[in-house]
Design a protein around this motif. Structure first.
Motif, PDB file in Angstrom:
ATOM      1  N   VAL A  37      30.318  33.861  45.111  1.00 49.16           N
ATOM      2  CA  VAL A  37      30.732  34.818  44.881  1.00 49.16           C
ATOM      3  C   VAL A  37      32.054  35.446  45.233  1.00 49.16           C
ATOM      4  N   THR A  38      32.570  35.026  45.815  1.00 50.08           N
ATOM      5  CA  THR A  38      33.698  34.739  46.695  1.00 50.08           C
ATOM      6  C   THR A  38      35.086  34.475  45.521  1.00 50.08           C
ATOM      7  N   GLN A  39      34.856  33.615  44.465  1.00 49.48           N
ATOM      8  CA  GLN A  39      35.304  32.910  43.482  1.00 49.48           C
ATOM      9  C   GLN A  39      35.660  33.244  41.897  1.00 49.48           C
ATOM     10  N   VAL A  40      34.316  33.995  42.356  1.00 51.69           N
ATOM     11  CA  VAL A  40      34.221  35.151  40.909  1.00 51.69           C
ATOM     12  C   VAL A  40      35.757  36.516  41.112  1.00 51.69           C
ATOM     13  N   VAL A  41      35.028  36.885  42.534  1.00 53.10           N
ATOM     14  CA  VAL A  41      36.035  38.060  42.972  1.00 53.10           C
ATOM     15  C   VAL A  41      37.489  38.195  42.423  1.00 53.10           C
ATOM     16  N   VAL A  42      38.074  37.205  43.523  1.00 56.81           N
ATOM     17  CA  VAL A  42      38.885  36.908  43.182  1.00 56.81           C
ATOM     18  C   VAL A  42      39.828  35.649  42.330  1.00 56.81           C
ATOM     19  N   GLY A  43      38.857  35.038  41.589  1.00 58.81           N
ATOM     20  CA  GLY A  43      39.529  34.743  40.152  1.00 58.81           C
ATOM     21  C   GLY A  43      39.286  35.875  39.439  1.00 58.81           C
ATOM     22  N   LEU A  44      38.773  36.944  39.365  1.00 59.16           N
ATOM     23  CA  LEU A  44      38.868  37.913  38.042  1.00 59.16           C
ATOM     24  C   LEU A  44      40.628  39.071  38.633  1.00 59.16           C
ATOM     25  N   THR A  46      42.612  38.421  39.945  1.00 57.43           N
ATOM     26  CA  THR A  46      43.861  36.996  40.366  1.00 57.43           C
ATOM     27  C   THR A  46      44.097  36.329  38.852  1.00 57.43           C
ATOM     28  N   SER A  47      42.787  35.841  37.410  1.00 55.91           N
ATOM     29  CA  SER A  47      42.877  36.436  36.219  1.00 55.91           C
ATOM     30  C   SER A  47      43.331  34.197  37.223  1.00 55.91           C
ATOM     31  N   SER A  48      42.809  33.619  38.486  1.00 55.53           N
ATOM     32  CA  SER A  48      42.135  32.495  38.686  1.00 55.53           C
ATOM     33  C   SER A  48      41.638  31.362  37.312  1.00 55.53           C
ATOM     34  N   LEU A  49      42.079  31.098  36.848  1.00 53.89           N
ATOM     35  CA  LEU A  49      41.019  29.951  35.964  1.00 53.89           C
ATOM     36  C   LEU A  49      40.744  28.448  36.629  1.00 53.89           C
ATOM     37  N   ALA A  50      41.408  28.329  37.062  1.00 55.24           N
ATOM     38  CA  ALA A  50      40.790  27.065  38.364  1.00 55.24           C
ATOM     39  C   ALA A  50      39.934  27.847  39.012  1.00 55.24           C
ATOM     40  N   LEU A  51      39.881  29.070  39.665  1.00 53.20           N
ATOM     41  CA  LEU A  51      38.551  29.628  40.238  1.00 53.20           C
ATOM     42  C   LEU A  51      37.595  30.384  39.627  1.00 53.20           C
ATOM     43  N   SER A  53      36.499  28.936  36.653  1.00 53.96           N
ATOM     44  CA  SER A  53      36.152  27.660  36.145  1.00 53.96           C
ATOM     45  C   SER A  53      35.120  26.774  37.126  1.00 53.96           C
ATOM     46  N   ASP A  54      35.663  26.504  38.869  1.00 54.05           N
ATOM     47  CA  ASP A  54      35.447  26.233  39.776  1.00 54.05           C
ATOM     48  C   ASP A  54      33.851  27.237  40.431  1.00 54.05           C
ATOM     49  N   SER A  55      33.481  28.283  39.356  1.00 56.41           N
ATOM     50  CA  SER A  55      32.796  29.101  40.071  1.00 56.41           C
ATOM     51  C   SER A  55      31.566  28.638  39.243  1.00 56.41           C
ATOM     52  N   ALA A  56      32.049  28.790  37.813  1.00 55.31           N
ATOM     53  CA  ALA A  56      30.953  28.684  37.452  1.00 55.31           C
ATOM     54  C   ALA A  56      29.915  27.371  37.464  1.00 55.31           C
ATOM     55  N   HIS A  57      30.986  26.175  37.895  1.00 59.16           N
ATOM     56  CA  HIS A  57      30.635  24.655  38.593  1.00 59.16           C
ATOM     57  C   HIS A  57      29.674  25.337  39.634  1.00 59.16           C
ATOM     58  N   VAL A 129      44.052  31.714  45.846  1.00 61.16           N
ATOM     59  CA  VAL A 129      43.617  31.030  45.623  1.00 61.16           C
ATOM     60  C   VAL A 129      43.300  29.907  46.850  1.00 61.16           C
ATOM     61  N   THR A 130      44.461  29.774  47.288  1.00 62.27           N
ATOM     62  CA  THR A 130      44.353  28.664  48.217  1.00 62.27           C
ATOM     63  C   THR A 130      43.277  28.828  49.426  1.00 62.27           C
ATOM     64  N   ILE A 131      43.420  30.402  49.716  1.00 63.85           N
ATOM     65  CA  ILE A 131      42.730  30.819  51.246  1.00 63.85           C
ATOM     66  C   ILE A 131      41.369  30.253  50.829  1.00 63.85           C
ATOM     67  N   VAL A 132      40.514  30.865  49.380  1.00 60.36           N
ATOM     68  CA  VAL A 132      39.473  30.749  48.718  1.00 60.36           C
ATOM     69  C   VAL A 132      39.047  29.816  48.954  1.00 60.36           C
ATOM     70  N   ALA A 133      39.798  28.679  48.337  1.00 58.02           N
ATOM     71  CA  ALA A 133      40.050  26.708  48.038  1.00 58.02           C
ATOM     72  C   ALA A 133      39.485  26.719  49.465  1.00 58.02           C
ATOM     73  N   LEU A 134      40.125  27.157  50.177  1.00 52.14           N
ATOM     74  CA  LEU A 134      40.025  26.473  52.304  1.00 52.14           C
ATOM     75  C   LEU A 134      38.487  27.077  52.611  1.00 52.14           C
ATOM     76  N   VAL A 135      37.943  28.344  51.878  1.00 53.77           N
ATOM     77  CA  VAL A 135      36.950  29.107  52.866  1.00 53.77           C
ATOM     78  C   VAL A 135      35.331  28.379  52.423  1.00 53.77           C
TER      79      VAL A 135
END
Length: 307
Positions: A37-44, A46-51, A53-57, A129-135
């Protein structure tokens, strides 16, 4: 002349290894869901494709963990019916196949988006993106430690453990993307890391789908050399021939075998059955085996079948 049917474990033990760790599986699924949920919210936002794609994973991994839990609950609560001779274990295999198809779709979408962004990569803020990745990394480490002991006891838990391990690698990739963007402002970091995660997902999807199809087509486990197993059965004292060997998988960790053994006139059927069951269980880990012992005169009827 006779039949032998062997179980390496009692019915009460069939799901006990996984059941001991079901609470930890629930916790791992909850941690993964928070990460997703965190990755989807922040990914959308911020338009981060890395977030994204990893959220789908992460989603597919949470789905895999929940399927492990479902398999335990179904095995624990399912009523025994005369028309369900093998229970409902194949449901887990169908879920795995669906999971593989989902993984392929996700990886395809990520690669498509990455190619579209390479020419004009959007500006992605590195700090969120960095904060969400650390979480996400912290969540994965906790789940990893929770499931580590259970992975040695249960194949169900082991599958979930490997899913969490893969998630940790994805979190590291997203973290690298955020740090590179934040420190150097390189706008290509996000789509490049997104492609790397997508390519990481593809072989896992292929392996998962291939394994599910092998089970559904009732192929023998890849680890077994069936001609070698036949040769070992023939080498048992008193066995004249071995044929009609069939080995298949109900679901991960549940393999079934049947075979016909032709014995000599002087052989003791019970002794032959005991040695054959011991060979299959101890050396080849085939704990559920049904063996038919027959005389040379009766054996010819088996060879009349064309399939």
């Amino acid at each position: 002349m006779g039949q032998g049917h062997g179980h390496g474990i009692s019915p009460a033990q069939a799901t006990s290894a996984s059941s001991k760790h079901i609470k930890r599986l629930w916790i791992a699924a909850a941690l993964g869901l928070v990460t997703f949920v965190t990755q989807v919210v922040v990914g959308l936002s911020t338009s981060s494709l890395a977030l994204l794609s990893d959220s789908a994973h992460v989603f597919t991994d949470v789905f895999g963990i929940l399927m492990a839990v479902t398999a335990i609950l179904v095995a624990r609560r399912a009523s025994r019916r005369s028309d369900r001779t093998f229970g409902m274990y194949r449901g887990e295999v169908f879920a795995a196949l669906f999971n593989a198809i989902l993984l392929f779709a996700v990886a395809g979408w990520v690669l498509y988006e990455a190619i579209d962004r390479i020419s004009a990569p959007p500006e992605v803020p590195g700090l969120p993106v960095t904060i969400v990745a650390l979480v996400g990394l912290a969540m994965n480490v906790i789940a990893f430690l929770l499931l580590r002991n259970g992975a040695a006891e249960s194949i169900n838990v082991r599958g979930a453990y490997l899913e969490v391990m893969a998630d940790m690698l994805g979190s590291v990739g997203v973290l690298a993307s955020g740090l590179i963007t934040m420190l150097f402002g390189w706008r290509y970091a996000d789509p490049v890391i997104g492609v790397a995660i997508g390519l990481f997902v593809l072989p896992r999807a292929y392996s998962l789908g291939r394994g599910a199809l092998r089970i559904l087509f009732q192929h023998a486990p890849e680890r077994l050399d069936l001609p070698q197993v036949i040769a070992e059965l023939k080498a048992i004292p008193g066995v004249q021939d071995a044929h009609d060997l069939h080995v298949w998988t109900l679901t991960s960790g549940m393999e079934v075998a049947t075979a016909h053994l032709v014995i000599t006139a002087k052989a003791e059927p019970d002794t032959v059955l005991a040695e054959a069951r011991n060979l299959l269980a101890v050396k080849h880990h085939l704990d559920h085996a049904t063996l038919q012992v027959e005389s040379a005169a009766a054996a010819g009827r088996c060879h009349e079948l064309s399939w």
